[in-house]
Design a protein around this motif. Structure first.
Motif, mmCIF file in Angstrom:
data_model
loop_
_atom_site.group_PDB
_atom_site.id
_atom_site.type_symbol
_atom_site.label_atom_id
_atom_site.label_comp_id
_atom_site.label_asym_id
_atom_site.label_seq_id
_atom_site.Cartn_x
_atom_site.Cartn_y
_atom_site.Cartn_z
ATOM 1 N N ILE A 1 1.043 -1.030 -0.015
ATOM 2 C CA ILE A 1 0.130 -0.127 0.029
ATOM 3 C C ILE A 1 0.832 1.179 -0.018
ATOM 4 C CG2 ILE A 1 -1.671 1.359 1.401
ATOM 5 C CD1 ILE A 1 -2.969 -1.334 2.422
ATOM 6 N N ARG A 2 1.892 1.318 0.770
ATOM 7 C CA ARG A 2 2.787 2.289 0.972
ATOM 8 C C ARG A 2 3.473 2.744 -0.325
ATOM 9 N NH1 ARG A 2 5.454 4.100 6.195
ATOM 10 N NH2 ARG A 2 4.299 3.105 7.763
ATOM 11 N N GLY A 3 3.896 1.558 -1.146
ATOM 12 C CA GLY A 3 4.668 1.579 -2.330
ATOM 13 C C GLY A 3 3.863 2.229 -3.492
ATOM 14 N N MET A 4 2.492 1.742 -3.517
ATOM 15 C CA MET A 4 1.649 2.440 -4.457
ATOM 16 C C MET A 4 1.237 4.040 -4.211
ATOM 17 S SD MET A 4 -1.142 -0.512 -5.522
ATOM 18 C CE MET A 4 -1.541 -1.327 -3.690
ATOM 19 N N ARG A 5 1.245 4.136 -2.981
ATOM 20 C CA ARG A 5 1.106 5.731 -2.556
ATOM 21 C C ARG A 5 2.388 6.389 -2.809
ATOM 22 N NH1 ARG A 5 -1.717 4.826 3.285
ATOM 23 N NH2 ARG A 5 -3.896 4.107 2.592
ATOM 24 N N GLU A 6 3.389 6.022 -2.602
ATOM 25 C CA GLU A 6 4.493 6.734 -3.067
ATOM 26 C C GLU A 6 4.655 6.999 -4.604
ATOM 27 O OE1 GLU A 6 8.415 8.335 -2.680
ATOM 28 O OE2 GLU A 6 7.093 8.052 -1.388
ATOM 29 N N ASN A 7 4.337 5.745 -5.434
ATOM 30 C CA ASN A 7 4.241 5.901 -6.730
ATOM 31 C C ASN A 7 3.273 6.964 -7.251
ATOM 32 O OD1 ASN A 7 6.232 3.990 -7.320
ATOM 33 N ND2 ASN A 7 4.887 2.380 -7.099
ATOM 34 N N ALA A 8 2.122 7.121 -6.680
ATOM 35 C CA ALA A 8 1.203 8.115 -7.086
ATOM 36 C C ALA A 8 1.620 9.392 -7.018
ATOM 37 C CB ALA A 8 -0.222 7.717 -6.358
ATOM 38 N N MET A 9 2.188 9.785 -5.656
ATOM 39 C CA MET A 9 2.784 10.827 -5.129
ATOM 40 C C MET A 9 3.810 11.621 -6.304
ATOM 41 S SD MET A 9 4.922 12.174 -1.966
ATOM 42 C CE MET A 9 6.277 11.189 -2.527
ATOM 43 N N LEU A 10 4.674 10.334 -6.793
ATOM 44 C CA LEU A 10 5.452 10.808 -7.875
ATOM 45 C C LEU A 10 5.055 10.974 -9.256
ATOM 46 C CD1 LEU A 10 8.462 8.147 -6.538
ATOM 47 C CD2 LEU A 10 8.585 10.728 -6.521
ATOM 48 N N GLY A 11 3.849 10.655 -9.501
ATOM 49 C CA GLY A 11 3.140 10.871 -10.749
ATOM 50 C C GLY A 11 3.116 9.333 -11.619
#
Length: 567
Positions: free
Chosen positions: A242-252
């Motif tokens: 979940i954290r990994g996907m959120r980090e990816n979304a934050m980056l674009g």
């Protein structure tokens, strides 16, 4: 600016684009079309060669229903549509990281990160400080050290650097590449590794002069230690995903392609999807160790294509930085040519044949020119051994991941065999610090040969290999178009002509990865009928100076018609 619109505000916006108010009032009463979201007054880079830019886009549910100019978009600015004026903002077809490890991205902030440390001394001090927080008997774990960036000593870490403060705590610290690691004497003891232990096939224990392993281990030798580390809990792994996907979304990133996912993570991803917690799409490949599970069970995909398991990830050689990449000739700075067989040909042959029959994609880690040539041979043998009428799909779209060093002869074979290169531009600039020493001038001419491949008509799937690299789309795009270090410098003989155009780079992170995942008709470009996936930045990557790409900001990420990140 976001406006929750009604009929009146829709009419008001319409007037902005009209000369005759009375005519437009008639139009709004008749032509008002339902939409959930309208983005207008911007530049949209669609990644669709037939309509490369647009001013506006409208969505309904999770699909795009309009792409065009502001005047045409006005008809959708009614009802309950959310209207967004993106003046001075720039919209891109949703960006895809074609090679990543989502769990690793999410785990990165939960263990010791050694990324970005510029000296060996400070790296060791960081490990020491972190080890003090680990209880006796607990494992000291982290990742990210990389000797090529150290200004005091450029050498691999060994157990001698850390034994003094980890006598009663086993240590396992992968290098940034993830294909080699530092272990300490306690870990060697627990794994029963001694001077009499032979190197495993496809791996190596580096040794002291007397033959005792020195704590730097490569490739399959890492398995001895991974097997004895207590497994992470299900909850820990789920949280990391979940954290990994959120980090990816934050980056674009709107989509990531996970290059090697264990089946426990497949089950967790389906659970996360059912709970509505996916911030990005994930296209995944199962690890080759579980190849027969996917070959027997088949592809797994959610109805909305948010999660899609369709591939098998194979591992063959090591990395160039650790001198593990398999080369046709010896390294220029070592008396060997790397190693192969992290997966043997004998293990792989039946998997390749069955994958053709089941329509499962194969993507294989190869870096050196010997590994590339060998896998092209193995792929070709599989193609020839299974009659075409038994293939589940006529174009299997098998991939080679990384493929950093490709001779001219083998570049042509990518074309003739229909193999897709999946490459990470950040490797091509990070490796500037050691590739000339490892390869010599001649081999640099066909290393990270992005433009050479494009000139042959190939597509390239652009990725980051996070958490090996930072996983930032700005860095990957910049690296692809500049072929320079992050400070703007380059090196002698680094072949700037092998950088790609900005149009090509955008395709590398949008429509081409969609093709590489059999999804080009569903996503990858801003077209009517495709999924509503967009990345919005504050700068125009297609026109600003190269260095300015690195300081641009992701303002919003939209996935499946929903905002999953907003700055």
């Amino acid at each position: 600016m976001k406006i929750k619109n009604n009929l009146l505000s829709g009419f008001a916006v319409l007037l902005l684009f009209a000369c005759d108010a009375s005519e437009q009032q008639t139009e709004i009463a008749i032509e008002c079309k339902p939409a959930d979201m309208v983005i207008y007054n911007t530049t949209i880079y669609t990644a669709n060669v037939d309509q490369w830019t647009a001013e506006a886009v409208a969505t309904l549910g999770n699909k795009i229903i309009y792409v065009g100019d502001n005047i045409g978009a006005a008809a959708f600015m009614c009802g309950n549509a959310t209207i967004m004026n993106f003046e001075n903002k720039f919209v891109y077809a949703g960006l895809t990281d074609s090679h990543q490890h989502v769990e690793g991205v999410g785990r990165r902030p939960k263990t010791l990160s050694l990324f970005g440390i510029t000296t060996l001394g400070e790296t060791v001090n960081s490990i020491k400080r972190f080890a003090e927080s680990v209880p006796v008997g607990g494992w000291v774990q982290g990742r990210g050290w990389i000797e090529r960036e150290w200004t005091d000593e450029e050498r691999f870490l060994t157990r001698h650097d850390v034994d003094a403060f980890t006598k009663d705590k086993p240590l396992f610290m992968p290098r940034a590449d993830g294909v080699s690691a530092l272990v300490n004497s306690k870990a060697l003891e627990l794994a029963n590794i001694t001077k009499d232990t032979a190197d495993p096939e496809g791996g190596k224990f580096e040794r002291d002069p007397d033959g005792t392993p020195n704590g730097y281990v490569l490739a399959t030798a890492m398995k001895f230690f991974r097997d004895i580390i207590p497994p992470e809990t299900r909850e820990y792994k789920k949280d990391s995903l979940i954290r990994g996907m959120r980090e990816n979304a934050m980056l674009g990133w709107t989509n990531t392609q996970d290059a090697g996912m264990p089946y426990i993570n497949v089950e967790l991803m389906k659970e996360i999807h059912s709970e509505g917690l996916m911030s990005t799409r994930v296209y995944a490949a199962a690890n080759v160790s579980e190849a027969w599970t996917i070959l027997n069970q088949g592809r797994e995909v959610t109805e909305d294509d948010m999660f899609d398991l369709r591939g098998i990830k194979v591992y063959i050689d090591g990395t160039l930085g650790s001198r593990g990449a398999a080369l046709l000739e010896n390294y220029s700075d070592a008396n060997h040519n790397g190693f192969m067989n992290r997966t043997t040909k004998e293990e792989l042959e039946p998997i390749l044949r069955e994958a053709l029959r089941k329509g499962i994609q194969v993507e294989t880690h190869v870096i050196g020119d010997r590994a590339v040539r060998s896998l092209l041979d193995w792929y070709e043998e599989a193609f020839n051994s299974v009659p075409k009428e038994e293939w589940a799909v006529s174009n299997p779209r098998w991939r080679l991941e990384h493929a950093q060093i490709i001779t001219a002869e083998d570049q042509e074979r990518f074309v003739s065999l229909g193999i897709i290169p999946s490459m990470q531009p950040s490797h091509g600039i990070g490796d500037l610090n050691f590739a000339p020493d490892r390869l010599g001038a001649d081999r640099l001419g066909y290393s990270y040969p992005w433009q050479q491949l494009v000139d042959l008509g190939l597509i390239i799937l652009g990725g980051s290999d996070a958490p090996v690299e930072l996983g930032d789309p700005r860095i990957e795009f910049y690296a692809a178009v500049s072929r320079k270090r992050l400070d703007g410098t380059s090196g002698d003989g680094w072949h700037p002509e092998l950088a790609v155009s900005r149009e090509t780079a955008l395709k590398m992170f949008t429509i081409w990865p969609a093709y590489g995942a059999f999804q080009e008709n569903k996503r990858g470009s801003v077209e009517v009928g495709k999924y509503a996936d967009f990345t919005i930045f504050d700068r125009d990557w297609m026109t600003i100076p190269e260095m300015d790409i690195l300081t641009s900001n992701n303002l919003m990420t939209i996935v499946d018609g929903k905002i999953t990140y907003e700055k």
